[in-house]
Design a protein around this motif. Structure first.
Motif, mmCIF file in Angstrom:
data_model
loop_
_atom_site.group_PDB
_atom_site.id
_atom_site.type_symbol
_atom_site.label_atom_id
_atom_site.label_comp_id
_atom_site.label_asym_id
_atom_site.label_seq_id
_atom_site.Cartn_x
_atom_site.Cartn_y
_atom_site.Cartn_z
ATOM 1 N N GLU A 19 100.192 -49.178 37.589
ATOM 2 C CA GLU A 19 99.939 -49.957 36.365
ATOM 3 C C GLU A 19 98.628 -50.762 36.421
ATOM 4 O O GLU A 19 97.828 -50.676 35.498
ATOM 5 C CB GLU A 19 101.114 -50.880 36.047
ATOM 6 N N PRO A 20 98.379 -51.540 37.500
ATOM 7 C CA PRO A 20 97.136 -52.327 37.526
ATOM 8 C C PRO A 20 95.885 -51.444 37.483
ATOM 9 O O PRO A 20 94.909 -51.771 36.804
ATOM 10 C CB PRO A 20 97.199 -53.086 38.854
ATOM 11 N N LEU A 27 90.374 -50.345 30.595
ATOM 12 C CA LEU A 27 89.361 -51.344 30.267
ATOM 13 C C LEU A 27 87.961 -50.729 30.358
ATOM 14 O O LEU A 27 87.121 -50.897 29.469
ATOM 15 C CB LEU A 27 89.482 -52.504 31.260
ATOM 16 N N ALA A 28 87.732 -50.004 31.460
ATOM 17 C CA ALA A 28 86.428 -49.361 31.653
ATOM 18 C C ALA A 28 86.192 -48.337 30.547
ATOM 19 O O ALA A 28 85.095 -48.255 29.983
ATOM 20 C CB ALA A 28 86.379 -48.691 33.017
ATOM 21 N N GLU A 48 94.527 -49.733 20.658
ATOM 22 C CA GLU A 48 95.010 -49.050 21.853
ATOM 23 C C GLU A 48 96.529 -49.215 21.955
ATOM 24 O O GLU A 48 97.033 -50.319 21.838
ATOM 25 C CB GLU A 48 94.349 -49.705 23.055
ATOM 26 N N TYR A 49 97.237 -48.115 22.075
ATOM 27 C CA TYR A 49 98.687 -48.188 22.244
ATOM 28 C C TYR A 49 99.102 -47.257 23.361
ATOM 29 O O TYR A 49 98.817 -46.058 23.281
ATOM 30 C CB TYR A 49 99.451 -47.680 21.010
ATOM 31 N N ARG A 50 99.774 -47.770 24.320
ATOM 32 C CA ARG A 50 100.429 -46.951 25.352
ATOM 33 C C ARG A 50 99.674 -45.666 25.699
ATOM 34 O O ARG A 50 100.166 -44.554 25.481
ATOM 35 C CB ARG A 50 101.834 -46.546 24.885
ATOM 36 N N LEU A 171 86.900 -39.185 35.175
ATOM 37 C CA LEU A 171 87.391 -40.570 35.181
ATOM 38 C C LEU A 171 86.359 -41.458 34.489
ATOM 39 O O LEU A 171 85.174 -41.134 34.472
ATOM 40 C CB LEU A 171 87.577 -41.046 36.630
ATOM 41 N N PRO A 172 86.796 -42.597 33.946
ATOM 42 C CA PRO A 172 85.833 -43.457 33.253
ATOM 43 C C PRO A 172 84.694 -43.899 34.169
ATOM 44 O O PRO A 172 84.928 -44.296 35.314
ATOM 45 C CB PRO A 172 86.678 -44.665 32.837
#
Ligand code: ATP
Ligand code: MG
Length: 400
Positions: A19-20, A27-28, A48-50, A171-172
């Motif tokens: 999760e973290p 966020l990125a 943003e949703y789930r 990946l971001p």
């Protein structure tokens, strides 16, 4: 701004994360999305949703920009509705009216999350029934449809779309550290740098300018590669150092066994990149090297190159065929159709395919390696490529 049309972003691999970490990645990703849209002065709002991101604004303008952002599997231009089947069906019909022709193989793909009262199959059926009333005679084919409509019922509303525009995956950018690429005028190294960026690594480049030893087109081409790479990290910038390695070539060709020229050269460039990486908090050096491509890229010689520094050297193209690399280069825009003269005058007639660290070190000890490396690092020009433009930054003793 259109209220009910949006670009929906689908994200890959995040489900693998805790999760973290997921939070940090989201966020990125949203930061990168905002930067890309703001760079192009696009009006938007973002929700943003789930694990789904919806971007409202002009979807035809937004979708192609967003599909270039790393960490996104695909994007869809969708319409948002309530989560009542009737509403979703009405919207689905609007989509179908544009593209569904009688006789076509057709499928409705329905999903639902935290919604009770009907199953996904029932939802799909309700929608297909509604469409049948207006556009009859399609053929339901769930395995090989010519046209699909996707419907997602969620607690916050319904989403309907009929197209998935592929993204870049990965990946971001900004979630996997910083590295420097040895960026040449060639095809391989910009692709190697791009592949690292796609995996979330913030990249910079070092181009080694051989001066009179290098073909006249090399410098411009390397700069152009940096410029194009910068379009893949909008708003952020892609730094490029141009190091003058002509003095090294002069010394090396004069004093060392020419058989191993390409090895001294690669080791020298790696050391210069290492010096620049150390000053700029970059954790790895990336090259476009590729197993067996040229004499300096045998397993043995790559080992000798690796032993020139302690910093990690990454070779994302190690196992690619040239054709595969060229396909990526064309797609990302770094392939130059007619590159001009990029030859190197120092390449020996028969470059060595085998060597040893001891032998090469002993040859290198005939020139003042450390001073030459330091001089190349300290005098390197500093350029910034940003959003497809490149300009030089003059570093003064007071600049940060
Ligand atoms: P590329 O491999 O990028 O197509 P190339 O084929 O001219 O360029 P190689 O001889 O294959 O270069 O060199 C292997 C790697 O060394 C390159 O992929 C690149 O990372 C690095 N390299 C070569 N020349 C330079 C240079 N002038 N400046 C910076 N890096 C370079
Ligand atoms: Mg190459």
């Amino acid at each position: 701004m259109e209220q009910n049309r949006a670009v929906m972003v689908r994200i890959g691999e995040l489900w693998l994360k805790s999760e973290p970490v997921k939070k940090q990645f989201m966020l990125a990703l949203t930061r990168n999305i905002k930067a890309a849209l703001e760079t192009q002065n696009i009006e938007y709002s973002i929700e943003e949703y789930r694990g789904r991101i919806l971007i409202f604004g002009d979807p035809e303008k937004i979708a192609p920009i967003i599909s270039r952002i790393f960490g996104i599997v695909d994007v869809s231009i969708c319409e948002t509705t309530t989560n009542l089947p009737e509403d979703m069906a009405k919207t689905a019909l609007k989509f179908a009216e544009k593209k569904l022709k009688p006789g076509m193989r057709f499928a409705v793909r329905a999903r639902r999350q935290h919604i009770s009262g009907y199953t996904s199959q029932e939802l799909a059926r309700m929608i297909a029934d509604k469409i049948w009333k207006e556009i009859p005679d399609f053929v339901v084919d769930l395995d090989n449809p010519e046209y699909e409509i996707f419907v997602e019922a969620r607690e916050y509303g319904g989403i309907v779309y009929d197209e998935r525009i592929p993204g870049q995956g990965g990946l971001p950018l900004g979630t996997a550290g910083r590295a420097v690429a040895l960026l040449s005028a060639g095809i391989d190294s910009p692709v190697a740098a791009w592949l690292m960026m796609r995996r979330g690594v913030v990249m910079a480049g070092v181009f080694a300018d051989g001066g009179k030893w290098a073909g006249p087109a090399t410098r411009e081409l390397a700069m152009d590669n940096a410029r194009i790479l910068s379009t893949w990290c909008p708003g952020r910038g892609f730094p490029l150092w141009i190091a003058n390695i002509e003095p090294f070539f002069d010394a090396m060709t004069h004093s060392c066994d020419r058989h191993y020229t390409c090895l001294y050269c690669k080791r020298f460039m790696i050391r210069v990149a290492d010096g620049i990486a150390a000053k700029n908090r970059m954790e790895a050096i990336v090259t476009g090297e590729n197993l067996g491509q040229v004499a300096s890229q045998t397993l043995q010689n790559m080992g000798v190159i690796t032993s020139s520094v302690k910093t990690t050297i990454l070779r994302p193209l190690l196992t690619y065929d040239k054709e595969e690399t060229i396909i990526i280069a064309r797609r990302i825009g770094t392939y130059h159709e007619s590159p001009g003269d990029t030859g190197c005058l120092a390449v020996p007639q028969k470059p060595a395919t085998r060597s040893s660290p001891d032998l090469i070190s002993s040859e290198e000890s005939k020139i003042s390696m450390d001073e030459l490396v330091n001089a190349a690092v300290e005098s390197a020009e500093f350029w910034i490529a940003k959003d497809g433009e490149i300009f030089q930054k003059i570093i003064t003793p007071d600049s940060p």
